[in-house]
Design an enzyme around this catalytic site. Structure first.
Site, PDB file in Angstrom:
ATOM      1  CB  THR A 142      -0.913   0.045   1.243  1.00 42.77           C
ATOM      2  OG1 THR A 142      -0.091   0.123   2.409  1.00 42.77           O
ATOM      3  CG2 THR A 142      -1.822  -1.187   1.336  1.00 42.77           C
ATOM      4  CG  HIS A 143       0.409   4.313   1.372  1.00 44.34           C
ATOM      5  ND1 HIS A 143      -0.384   5.428   1.288  1.00 44.34           N
ATOM      6  CD2 HIS A 143      -0.202   3.492   2.270  1.00 44.34           C
ATOM      7  CE1 HIS A 143      -1.408   5.301   2.102  1.00 44.34           C
ATOM      8  NE2 HIS A 143      -1.329   4.133   2.704  1.00 44.34           N
ATOM      9  CB  SER A 185      18.697   1.467 -25.362  1.00 43.85           C
ATOM     10  OG  SER A 185      19.507   2.588 -25.625  1.00 43.85           O
ATOM     11  CE  LYS A 228      17.701   0.882 -19.965  1.00 41.54           C
ATOM     12  NZ  LYS A 228      17.183   2.194 -20.423  1.00 41.54           N
ATOM     13  CD  GLU A 280       8.521   2.403 -20.537  1.00 34.99           C
ATOM     14  OE1 GLU A 280       9.345   2.740 -19.689  1.00 34.99           O
ATOM     15  OE2 GLU A 280       8.808   2.286 -21.738  1.00 34.99           O
ATOM     16  CE1 TYR A 322     -26.784  12.006 -37.561  1.00 32.18           C
ATOM     17  CE2 TYR A 322     -27.199  13.993 -38.846  1.00 32.18           C
ATOM     18  CZ  TYR A 322     -26.371  12.945 -38.484  1.00 32.18           C
ATOM     19  OH  TYR A 322     -25.125  12.846 -39.042  1.00 32.18           O
ATOM     20  CE  LYS A 357     -20.913   6.864 -37.837  1.00 35.28           C
ATOM     21  NZ  LYS A 357     -21.274   8.283 -37.579  1.00 35.28           N
TER      22      LYS A 357
HETATM   23  N1  ARG Z   1     -22.203  10.315 -42.223  1.00 29.98           N
HETATM   24  C1  ARG Z   1     -23.312  10.744 -41.434  1.00 29.98           C
HETATM   25  C2  ARG Z   1     -23.076  10.393 -39.960  1.00 29.98           C
HETATM   26  O1  ARG Z   1     -22.206   9.656 -39.683  1.00 29.98           O
HETATM   27  C3  ARG Z   1     -24.553  10.102 -41.915  1.00 29.98           C
HETATM   28  C4  ARG Z   1     -25.816  10.796 -41.542  1.00 29.98           C
HETATM   29  C5  ARG Z   1     -26.042  12.015 -42.316  1.00 29.98           C
HETATM   30  N2  ARG Z   1     -27.368  12.488 -42.056  1.00 29.98           N
HETATM   31  C6  ARG Z   1     -27.733  13.723 -42.414  1.00 29.98           C
HETATM   32  N3  ARG Z   1     -28.936  14.072 -42.096  1.00 29.98           N
HETATM   33  N4  ARG Z   1     -26.876  14.539 -42.978  1.00 29.98           N
HETATM   34  O2  ARG Z   1     -23.737  10.897 -39.101  1.00 29.98           O
END
Ligand code: ARG
Length: 471
Positions: free
Chosen positions: A154-155, A276, A282, A289, A316, A324
Protein backbone atom coordinates in the site's frame (compact mmCIF):
# COMPACT_ATOMS: atom_id res chain seq x y z
CA UNK A 1 -23.56 15.20 -57.57
CA UNK A 2 -24.66 13.74 -54.26
CA UNK A 3 -27.81 11.65 -54.00
CA UNK A 4 -29.50 14.56 -52.22
CA UNK A 5 -28.53 17.35 -54.63
CA UNK A 6 -32.03 17.86 -56.12
CA UNK A 7 -32.85 21.10 -54.28
CA UNK A 8 -29.39 22.65 -54.73
CA UNK A 9 -28.19 24.78 -57.61
CA UNK A 10 -24.48 24.21 -57.08
CA UNK A 11 -22.16 21.50 -55.83
CA UNK A 12 -20.66 21.63 -52.36
CA UNK A 13 -17.63 23.90 -51.92
CA UNK A 14 -14.41 21.99 -51.44
CA UNK A 15 -13.83 23.44 -47.97
CA UNK A 16 -17.19 22.13 -46.80
CA UNK A 17 -16.69 18.86 -48.61
CA UNK A 18 -13.46 18.12 -46.75
CA UNK A 19 -15.10 18.96 -43.45
CA UNK A 20 -18.28 17.06 -44.15
CA UNK A 21 -17.23 13.87 -45.89
CA UNK A 22 -16.85 10.86 -43.62
CA UNK A 23 -16.14 8.11 -46.15
CA UNK A 24 -12.44 8.45 -45.39
CA UNK A 25 -13.06 6.92 -41.97
CA UNK A 26 -16.53 5.35 -42.03
CA UNK A 27 -15.88 3.07 -45.03
CA UNK A 28 -14.93 0.37 -42.51
CA UNK A 29 -18.62 0.17 -41.65
CA UNK A 30 -19.47 -1.39 -45.02
CA UNK A 31 -20.35 -4.91 -43.77
CA UNK A 32 -22.63 -3.51 -41.06
CA UNK A 33 -24.32 -1.10 -43.44
CA UNK A 34 -24.91 -3.80 -46.05
CA UNK A 35 -26.34 -6.21 -43.50
CA UNK A 36 -28.64 -3.43 -42.28
CA UNK A 37 -29.71 -2.64 -45.84
CA UNK A 38 -30.45 -6.28 -46.63
CA UNK A 39 -32.72 -6.52 -43.61
CA UNK A 40 -34.32 -3.25 -44.66
CA UNK A 41 -35.02 -4.70 -48.12
CA UNK A 42 -36.64 -7.78 -46.58
CA UNK A 43 -38.77 -5.40 -44.52
CA UNK A 44 -39.77 -3.48 -47.67
CA UNK A 45 -40.76 -6.71 -49.42
CA UNK A 46 -42.78 -7.79 -46.42
CA UNK A 47 -44.49 -4.38 -46.35
CA UNK A 48 -45.14 -4.72 -50.10
CA UNK A 49 -43.30 -1.49 -50.77
CA UNK A 50 -41.09 -3.38 -53.23
CA UNK A 51 -41.99 -6.60 -55.05
CA UNK A 52 -40.34 -9.93 -54.27
CA UNK A 53 -38.42 -9.73 -57.57
CA UNK A 54 -37.23 -6.23 -56.81
CA UNK A 55 -36.20 -7.40 -53.38
CA UNK A 56 -34.12 -10.18 -54.92
CA UNK A 57 -32.47 -7.70 -57.28
CA UNK A 58 -31.67 -5.31 -54.44
CA UNK A 59 -30.24 -8.06 -52.23
CA UNK A 60 -28.12 -9.36 -55.12
CA UNK A 61 -26.79 -5.84 -55.72
CA UNK A 62 -25.99 -5.42 -52.04
CA UNK A 63 -24.20 -8.78 -52.03
CA UNK A 64 -22.23 -7.70 -55.07
CA UNK A 65 -21.20 -4.49 -53.30
CA UNK A 66 -20.13 -6.56 -50.28
CA UNK A 67 -17.97 -8.74 -52.52
CA UNK A 68 -16.47 -5.68 -54.18
CA UNK A 69 -15.45 -4.34 -50.79
CA UNK A 70 -14.11 -7.69 -49.61
CA UNK A 71 -12.09 -8.15 -52.81
CA UNK A 72 -10.80 -4.62 -52.48
CA UNK A 73 -12.25 -3.52 -55.78
CA UNK A 74 -14.94 -1.12 -54.63
CA UNK A 75 -14.30 2.28 -56.18
CA UNK A 76 -15.41 5.36 -54.36
CA UNK A 77 -17.01 7.95 -56.57
CA UNK A 78 -16.12 11.61 -56.04
CA UNK A 79 -19.66 12.30 -54.83
CA UNK A 80 -19.75 9.57 -52.14
CA UNK A 81 -19.82 11.59 -48.95
CA UNK A 82 -20.05 8.65 -46.62
CA UNK A 83 -20.24 4.87 -46.66
CA UNK A 84 -24.04 4.86 -46.73
CA UNK A 85 -24.21 7.05 -49.83
CA UNK A 86 -21.40 5.11 -51.50
CA UNK A 87 -23.22 1.79 -51.09
CA UNK A 88 -26.56 3.19 -52.21
CA UNK A 89 -24.98 4.90 -55.23
CA UNK A 90 -23.39 1.61 -56.26
CA UNK A 91 -26.64 -0.33 -55.74
CA UNK A 92 -28.37 2.15 -58.06
CA UNK A 93 -25.60 1.67 -60.63
CA UNK A 94 -26.01 -2.10 -60.41
CA UNK A 95 -29.80 -2.32 -60.17
CA UNK A 96 -31.00 0.82 -61.96
CA UNK A 97 -34.47 2.06 -61.03
CA UNK A 98 -34.96 -0.80 -58.61
CA UNK A 99 -31.82 0.38 -56.81
CA UNK A 100 -33.46 3.77 -56.40
CA UNK A 101 -36.08 2.06 -54.18
CA UNK A 102 -33.52 1.00 -51.55
CA UNK A 103 -33.86 4.14 -49.46
CA UNK A 104 -37.68 3.88 -49.26
CA UNK A 105 -38.98 4.54 -45.72
CA UNK A 106 -35.46 5.13 -44.44
CA UNK A 107 -33.22 8.06 -43.65
CA UNK A 108 -29.47 8.09 -43.22
CA UNK A 109 -30.26 9.06 -39.63
CA UNK A 110 -31.84 5.75 -38.67
CA UNK A 111 -29.50 3.96 -41.09
CA UNK A 112 -26.29 5.29 -39.53
CA UNK A 113 -27.59 4.68 -36.02
CA UNK A 114 -28.34 1.06 -36.97
CA UNK A 115 -25.06 0.51 -38.77
CA UNK A 116 -23.00 1.93 -35.93
CA UNK A 117 -24.91 -0.06 -33.32
CA UNK A 118 -24.18 -3.26 -35.20
CA UNK A 119 -20.50 -2.29 -35.38
CA UNK A 120 -20.47 -1.52 -31.66
CA UNK A 121 -22.25 -4.73 -30.67
CA UNK A 122 -19.57 -6.64 -32.54
CA UNK A 123 -16.72 -4.53 -31.15
CA UNK A 124 -17.97 -5.06 -27.60
CA UNK A 125 -18.01 -8.83 -28.19
CA UNK A 126 -14.44 -8.73 -29.50
CA UNK A 127 -13.14 -6.64 -26.60
CA UNK A 128 -14.90 -8.91 -24.11
CA UNK A 129 -13.40 -12.00 -25.78
CA UNK A 130 -9.88 -10.55 -25.75
CA UNK A 131 -10.31 -9.52 -22.11
CA UNK A 132 -11.33 -13.07 -21.16
CA UNK A 133 -8.18 -14.29 -22.94
CA UNK A 134 -6.02 -11.99 -20.83
CA UNK A 135 -7.81 -13.17 -17.68
CA UNK A 136 -6.91 -16.73 -18.65
CA UNK A 137 -3.25 -15.75 -19.01
CA UNK A 138 -3.22 -14.18 -15.54
CA UNK A 139 -4.99 -17.09 -13.89
CA UNK A 140 -2.69 -19.53 -15.70
CA UNK A 141 0.42 -17.82 -14.32
CA UNK A 142 -1.00 -18.04 -10.82
CA UNK A 143 -1.69 -21.76 -11.30
CA UNK A 144 1.84 -22.41 -12.56
CA UNK A 145 3.44 -20.43 -9.71
CA UNK A 146 1.32 -21.44 -6.75
CA UNK A 147 4.12 -21.16 -4.22
CA UNK A 148 5.46 -17.79 -5.34
CA UNK A 149 5.10 -15.14 -2.63
CA UNK A 150 5.71 -11.44 -2.92
CA UNK A 151 5.06 -8.39 -0.79
CA UNK A 152 1.68 -6.75 -1.16
CA UNK A 153 1.98 -2.97 -1.17
CA UNK A 154 0.00 0.00 0.00
CA UNK A 155 1.41 3.45 -0.80
CA UNK A 156 4.01 1.39 -2.68
CA UNK A 157 5.47 0.46 0.71
CA UNK A 158 5.73 -3.20 1.69
CA UNK A 159 2.62 -4.05 3.68
CA UNK A 160 1.86 -7.79 3.93
CA UNK A 161 3.12 -10.88 2.12
CA UNK A 162 0.74 -12.29 -0.49
CA UNK A 163 0.59 -15.07 -3.05
CA UNK A 164 1.44 -14.16 -6.64
CA UNK A 165 -1.80 -15.88 -7.68
CA UNK A 166 -3.78 -13.66 -5.28
CA UNK A 167 -2.15 -10.61 -6.79
CA UNK A 168 -2.76 -11.61 -10.41
CA UNK A 169 -6.30 -12.68 -9.58
CA UNK A 170 -6.94 -9.18 -8.25
CA UNK A 171 -6.25 -7.94 -11.77
CA UNK A 172 -8.39 -10.76 -13.15
CA UNK A 173 -11.34 -9.69 -10.99
CA UNK A 174 -11.11 -6.12 -12.25
CA UNK A 175 -11.02 -7.43 -15.81
CA UNK A 176 -14.02 -9.69 -15.13
CA UNK A 177 -15.96 -6.62 -14.04
CA UNK A 178 -14.89 -4.97 -17.30
CA UNK A 179 -16.33 -7.90 -19.25
CA UNK A 180 -19.49 -7.78 -17.16
CA UNK A 181 -19.84 -4.06 -17.87
CA UNK A 182 -19.29 -4.55 -21.60
CA UNK A 183 -21.98 -7.22 -21.67
CA UNK A 184 -24.35 -4.97 -19.75
CA UNK A 185 -23.72 -2.21 -22.27
CA UNK A 186 -24.32 -4.78 -24.99
CA UNK A 187 -27.77 -5.56 -23.54
CA UNK A 188 -28.75 -1.90 -23.37
CA UNK A 189 -27.61 -1.11 -26.93
CA UNK A 190 -29.35 -4.14 -28.36
CA UNK A 191 -32.23 -2.04 -29.72
CA UNK A 192 -32.75 -1.39 -33.42
CA UNK A 193 -33.29 2.24 -34.53
CA UNK A 194 -34.16 1.19 -38.10
CA UNK A 195 -37.57 2.47 -39.12
CA UNK A 196 -37.33 5.73 -37.20
CA UNK A 197 -36.70 7.54 -40.49
CA UNK A 198 -35.19 10.99 -40.29
CA UNK A 199 -36.75 11.61 -36.88
CA UNK A 200 -40.50 11.05 -36.84
CA UNK A 201 -41.08 7.73 -38.57
CA UNK A 202 -42.85 7.42 -41.90
CA UNK A 203 -46.32 7.39 -43.42
CA UNK A 204 -45.42 4.17 -45.22
CA UNK A 205 -46.45 1.01 -43.44
CA UNK A 206 -43.28 -0.68 -42.18
CA UNK A 207 -42.61 -2.98 -39.27
CA UNK A 208 -39.46 -1.96 -37.34
CA UNK A 209 -39.70 -4.98 -35.05
CA UNK A 210 -39.41 -7.32 -38.05
CA UNK A 211 -36.13 -5.78 -39.23
CA UNK A 212 -34.91 -5.62 -35.63
CA UNK A 213 -35.42 -9.36 -35.38
CA UNK A 214 -33.80 -9.96 -38.77
CA UNK A 215 -30.71 -8.12 -37.54
CA UNK A 216 -30.53 -10.05 -34.27
CA UNK A 217 -31.51 -7.07 -32.11
CA UNK A 218 -33.42 -7.81 -28.93
CA UNK A 219 -36.10 -5.24 -29.79
CA UNK A 220 -36.94 -2.20 -31.92
CA UNK A 221 -37.03 1.43 -30.74
CA UNK A 222 -40.16 2.81 -29.14
CA UNK A 223 -39.52 6.50 -29.76
CA UNK A 224 -38.27 7.61 -33.17
CA UNK A 225 -36.66 10.84 -31.91
CA UNK A 226 -34.72 8.94 -29.29
CA UNK A 227 -33.79 6.26 -31.81
CA UNK A 228 -31.96 8.63 -34.17
CA UNK A 229 -30.30 10.77 -31.51
CA UNK A 230 -29.29 8.22 -28.89
CA UNK A 231 -25.53 7.72 -28.68
CA UNK A 232 -25.53 6.34 -25.14
CA UNK A 233 -24.22 3.10 -26.59
CA UNK A 234 -21.11 4.88 -27.89
CA UNK A 235 -20.55 6.71 -24.61
CA UNK A 236 -21.00 3.55 -22.56
CA UNK A 237 -18.68 1.53 -24.74
CA UNK A 238 -16.05 4.26 -24.65
CA UNK A 239 -16.36 4.40 -20.86
CA UNK A 240 -16.11 0.63 -20.52
CA UNK A 241 -13.02 0.61 -22.74
CA UNK A 242 -11.53 3.58 -20.89
CA UNK A 243 -11.94 1.88 -17.52
CA UNK A 244 -10.57 -1.35 -18.95
CA UNK A 245 -7.66 0.78 -20.21
CA UNK A 246 -7.13 2.19 -16.73
CA UNK A 247 -6.94 -1.36 -15.38
CA UNK A 248 -4.46 -2.29 -18.10
CA UNK A 249 -2.45 0.83 -17.29
CA UNK A 250 -2.25 -0.23 -13.65
CA UNK A 251 -0.95 -3.61 -14.78
CA UNK A 252 1.51 -1.86 -17.08
CA UNK A 253 2.82 0.37 -14.32
CA UNK A 254 3.35 -2.68 -12.16
CA UNK A 255 5.25 -4.52 -14.90
CA UNK A 256 7.51 -1.51 -15.32
CA UNK A 257 8.31 -1.69 -11.61
CA UNK A 258 8.61 -5.46 -11.38
CA UNK A 259 11.07 -5.64 -14.26
CA UNK A 260 13.46 -3.00 -12.85
CA UNK A 261 16.78 -4.11 -11.33
CA UNK A 262 15.45 -2.58 -8.10
CA UNK A 263 12.43 -4.90 -7.85
CA UNK A 264 13.51 -7.71 -10.17
CA UNK A 265 10.38 -9.75 -9.45
CA UNK A 266 9.94 -10.56 -13.13
CA UNK A 267 11.90 -10.71 -16.36
CA UNK A 268 10.28 -10.06 -19.73
CA UNK A 269 10.97 -12.54 -22.49
CA UNK A 270 13.13 -11.18 -25.29
CA UNK A 271 10.21 -11.15 -27.71
CA UNK A 272 8.21 -8.84 -25.46
CA UNK A 273 11.06 -6.47 -24.54
CA UNK A 274 12.72 -3.64 -26.41
CA UNK A 275 16.28 -2.36 -26.63
CA UNK A 276 17.96 1.01 -26.63
CA UNK A 277 19.41 2.63 -29.73
CA UNK A 278 22.41 3.84 -27.72
CA UNK A 279 22.84 1.74 -24.57
CA UNK A 280 23.65 -1.85 -25.49
CA UNK A 281 22.74 -3.33 -22.11
CA UNK A 282 19.19 -1.99 -21.98
CA UNK A 283 16.15 -4.26 -21.93
CA UNK A 284 13.12 -2.03 -21.71
CA UNK A 285 9.49 -2.71 -20.87
CA UNK A 286 7.98 -0.53 -23.61
CA UNK A 287 5.07 -2.95 -23.82
CA UNK A 288 4.05 -2.01 -20.28
CA UNK A 289 4.72 1.68 -20.79
CA UNK A 290 2.56 1.79 -23.90
CA UNK A 291 -0.22 -0.08 -22.09
CA UNK A 292 0.02 2.64 -19.44
CA UNK A 293 0.10 5.45 -22.00
CA UNK A 294 -2.80 4.27 -24.15
CA UNK A 295 -5.20 4.70 -21.25
CA UNK A 296 -4.85 8.49 -21.59
CA UNK A 297 -5.96 8.27 -25.17
CA UNK A 298 -8.92 6.06 -24.25
CA UNK A 299 -10.07 8.52 -21.60
CA UNK A 300 -9.61 11.32 -24.16
CA UNK A 301 -11.87 9.57 -26.64
CA UNK A 302 -14.60 9.25 -24.00
CA UNK A 303 -14.23 12.87 -22.95
CA UNK A 304 -14.32 14.09 -26.54
CA UNK A 305 -17.53 12.22 -27.24
CA UNK A 306 -19.30 13.42 -24.09
CA UNK A 307 -18.37 17.02 -24.82
CA UNK A 308 -19.61 16.64 -28.39
CA UNK A 309 -22.95 15.24 -27.15
CA UNK A 310 -23.41 17.87 -24.47
CA UNK A 311 -25.69 20.63 -25.64
CA UNK A 312 -27.06 18.94 -28.76
CA UNK A 313 -30.79 19.46 -29.20
CA UNK A 314 -32.99 16.58 -30.33
CA UNK A 315 -32.76 14.81 -32.64
CA UNK A 316 -30.11 14.07 -35.30
CA UNK A 317 -27.42 16.73 -35.68
CA UNK A 318 -24.41 16.41 -37.90
CA UNK A 319 -22.21 16.65 -34.81
CA UNK A 320 -23.14 13.01 -34.29
CA UNK A 321 -20.92 12.05 -37.20
CA UNK A 322 -18.05 12.72 -34.78
CA UNK A 323 -19.06 9.67 -32.75
CA UNK A 324 -17.22 7.22 -35.01
CA UNK A 325 -13.51 7.99 -34.86
CA UNK A 326 -13.25 7.94 -31.06
CA UNK A 327 -14.83 4.50 -30.94
CA UNK A 328 -12.84 3.14 -33.88
CA UNK A 329 -9.69 4.36 -32.19
CA UNK A 330 -10.49 3.11 -28.68
CA UNK A 331 -11.50 -0.27 -30.05
CA UNK A 332 -8.32 -0.65 -32.11
CA UNK A 333 -6.03 0.57 -29.35
CA UNK A 334 -7.48 -1.52 -26.56
CA UNK A 335 -7.37 -4.66 -28.70
CA UNK A 336 -3.66 -4.06 -29.31
CA UNK A 337 -2.95 -3.49 -25.63
CA UNK A 338 -4.88 -6.61 -24.59
CA UNK A 339 -2.94 -8.77 -27.04
CA UNK A 340 0.46 -7.25 -26.21
CA UNK A 341 0.01 -7.44 -22.44
CA UNK A 342 -1.26 -11.00 -22.73
CA UNK A 343 1.85 -11.96 -24.70
CA UNK A 344 4.15 -10.17 -22.26
CA UNK A 345 2.62 -11.80 -19.17
CA UNK A 346 2.44 -15.21 -20.71
CA UNK A 347 6.10 -15.24 -21.71
CA UNK A 348 7.50 -13.49 -18.63
CA UNK A 349 9.56 -15.28 -15.96
CA UNK A 350 8.72 -14.72 -12.32
CA UNK A 351 11.78 -14.50 -10.12
CA UNK A 352 10.23 -16.31 -7.19
CA UNK A 353 13.47 -16.34 -5.16
CA UNK A 354 13.87 -12.58 -5.33
CA UNK A 355 10.21 -12.01 -4.54
CA UNK A 356 10.38 -14.47 -1.62
CA UNK A 357 13.20 -12.54 0.04
CA UNK A 358 11.08 -9.39 -0.18
CA UNK A 359 7.96 -11.28 0.96
CA UNK A 360 9.80 -12.44 4.08
CA UNK A 361 10.74 -8.91 5.14
CA UNK A 362 10.48 -9.19 8.94
CA UNK A 363 8.69 -5.86 9.30
CA UNK A 364 5.67 -7.32 7.52
CA UNK A 365 5.24 -9.73 10.46
CA UNK A 366 4.38 -6.80 12.75
CA UNK A 367 0.63 -7.14 12.17
CA UNK A 368 0.80 -10.89 12.83
CA UNK A 369 2.33 -10.32 16.26
CA UNK A 370 -0.34 -7.70 16.98
CA UNK A 371 -3.09 -10.12 15.88
CA UNK A 372 -1.60 -12.87 18.08
CA UNK A 373 -1.82 -10.48 21.02
CA UNK A 374 -5.42 -9.72 20.06
CA UNK A 375 -6.31 -13.41 20.11
CA UNK A 376 -4.84 -13.54 23.58
CA UNK A 377 -7.24 -10.78 24.69
CA UNK A 378 -5.18 -7.59 24.23
CA UNK A 379 -7.27 -4.75 22.75
CA UNK A 380 -6.06 -4.08 19.21
CA UNK A 381 -5.00 -0.46 19.80
CA UNK A 382 -2.78 -1.56 22.69
CA UNK A 383 -1.33 -4.43 20.66
CA UNK A 384 -0.63 -2.01 17.79
CA UNK A 385 1.14 0.35 20.22
CA UNK A 386 3.27 -2.43 21.74
CA UNK A 387 4.38 -3.81 18.38
CA UNK A 388 4.91 -0.27 17.10
CA UNK A 389 7.42 0.24 19.91
CA UNK A 390 9.27 -2.95 18.89
CA UNK A 391 9.37 -1.67 15.29
CA UNK A 392 10.73 1.69 16.52
CA UNK A 393 13.40 -0.13 18.50
CA UNK A 394 14.41 -2.18 15.44
CA UNK A 395 14.65 0.97 13.32
CA UNK A 396 16.74 2.94 15.82
CA UNK A 397 19.04 0.04 16.72
CA UNK A 398 19.29 -1.02 13.05
CA UNK A 399 18.31 -4.60 13.84
CA UNK A 400 15.64 -6.69 12.21
CA UNK A 401 12.27 -6.87 13.88
CA UNK A 402 12.91 -10.61 14.21
CA UNK A 403 16.08 -10.00 16.28
CA UNK A 404 14.32 -7.49 18.51
CA UNK A 405 11.45 -9.93 19.11
CA UNK A 406 13.80 -12.86 19.76
CA UNK A 407 15.65 -10.88 22.39
CA UNK A 408 12.55 -9.52 24.11
CA UNK A 409 11.29 -11.66 27.01
CA UNK A 410 7.63 -10.65 26.48
CA UNK A 411 7.61 -11.28 22.74
CA UNK A 412 10.23 -13.92 22.15
CA UNK A 413 7.44 -16.56 21.92
CA UNK A 414 6.36 -15.01 18.60
CA UNK A 415 9.67 -15.62 16.86
CA UNK A 416 8.22 -18.55 14.87
CA UNK A 417 6.03 -16.09 12.95
CA UNK A 418 9.17 -14.89 11.15
CA UNK A 419 9.83 -18.27 9.54
CA UNK A 420 9.56 -17.92 5.74
CA UNK A 421 5.98 -18.10 4.53
CA UNK A 422 4.44 -18.51 8.00
CA UNK A 423 2.75 -15.13 8.20
CA UNK A 424 1.21 -15.64 4.78
CA UNK A 425 -0.01 -19.14 5.53
CA UNK A 426 -1.83 -17.93 8.65
CA UNK A 427 -4.00 -15.51 6.73
CA UNK A 428 -7.34 -17.31 6.66
CA UNK A 429 -10.19 -14.80 6.48
CA UNK A 430 -12.49 -15.22 3.46
CA UNK A 431 -11.07 -13.53 0.37
CA UNK A 432 -7.65 -13.15 2.01
CA UNK A 433 -4.30 -13.91 0.41
CA UNK A 434 -3.74 -17.13 2.42
CA UNK A 435 -3.49 -20.52 0.71
CA UNK A 436 -6.64 -21.73 2.50
CA UNK A 437 -8.92 -19.29 0.76
CA UNK A 438 -7.09 -19.56 -2.57
CA UNK A 439 -9.03 -22.66 -3.65
CA UNK A 440 -12.43 -21.11 -2.97
CA UNK A 441 -11.39 -17.93 -4.77
CA UNK A 442 -10.14 -19.90 -7.73
CA UNK A 443 -13.49 -21.72 -7.99
CA UNK A 444 -15.49 -18.54 -7.75
CA UNK A 445 -13.35 -16.84 -10.37
CA UNK A 446 -13.72 -19.79 -12.73
CA UNK A 447 -17.50 -19.85 -12.22
CA UNK A 448 -17.78 -16.10 -12.83
CA UNK A 449 -15.66 -16.42 -15.95
CA UNK A 450 -17.77 -19.31 -17.24
CA UNK A 451 -20.99 -17.37 -16.66
CA UNK A 452 -19.65 -14.37 -18.57
CA UNK A 453 -18.35 -16.55 -21.38
CA UNK A 454 -21.78 -18.12 -21.75
CA UNK A 455 -23.44 -14.70 -21.90
CA UNK A 456 -20.89 -13.59 -24.46
CA UNK A 457 -21.39 -16.69 -26.62
CA UNK A 458 -25.13 -15.99 -26.62
CA UNK A 459 -24.51 -12.36 -27.69
CA UNK A 460 -22.12 -13.43 -30.46
CA UNK A 461 -24.62 -16.02 -31.62
CA UNK A 462 -27.29 -13.36 -32.10
CA UNK A 463 -25.11 -11.29 -34.47
CA UNK A 464 -25.88 -11.60 -38.19
CA UNK A 465 -23.52 -14.07 -39.93
CA UNK A 466 -21.84 -11.46 -42.15
CA UNK A 467 -20.92 -9.47 -39.06
CA UNK A 468 -19.69 -12.24 -36.80
CA UNK A 469 -16.60 -12.63 -38.97
CA UNK A 470 -15.83 -8.88 -39.13
CA UNK A 471 -13.33 -7.25 -36.82
N1 ARG B 1 -22.20 10.32 -42.22
C1 ARG B 1 -23.31 10.74 -41.43
C2 ARG B 1 -23.08 10.39 -39.96
O1 ARG B 1 -22.21 9.66 -39.68
C3 ARG B 1 -24.55 10.10 -41.92
C4 ARG B 1 -25.82 10.80 -41.54
C5 ARG B 1 -26.04 12.02 -42.32
N2 ARG B 1 -27.37 12.49 -42.06
C6 ARG B 1 -27.73 13.72 -42.41
N3 ARG B 1 -28.94 14.07 -42.10
N4 ARG B 1 -26.88 14.54 -42.98
O2 ARG B 1 -23.74 10.90 -39.10
Amino acid sequence: MTLWSGRFSSAMGSGLWDLSESYSFDHVLYPYDIVGSKAHVRGLVRAELVSADEGTTLIAALDEVLTEFRDDRFTRSASDEDIHMAIERRVIELAGDVGAKLHTARSRNDQVATTFRLFTLNAVAHVATATLDLIDVLVGIGERNQDVHLPGYTHLQRAQPILLSHHLNAHAWALLRDVDRLLDAHDRMNVSPLGAGALAGTSLFIDPSYVAQELGFESAFTNSLDAVSDRDFVAETLFDIALLGVHLSRMGEELVLWTTAEFNFATLSDDYATGSSMLPQKKNSDVAELARAKSGRLVGNLTGLLVMLKGLPLSYNRDLQEDKEPLFDSYRQVMMVLAALGGAYDSMTFNGDVAAVAADDPFMVAIDIAEELVSQGVPFRQAHEQVGRLVGEAVTSQRTLCDVVREHPDFERFVGLFEPGVALSRRRSPGSSGPQSAGAQRDLLARTRARLEERLAHDIDALPDEIRSST
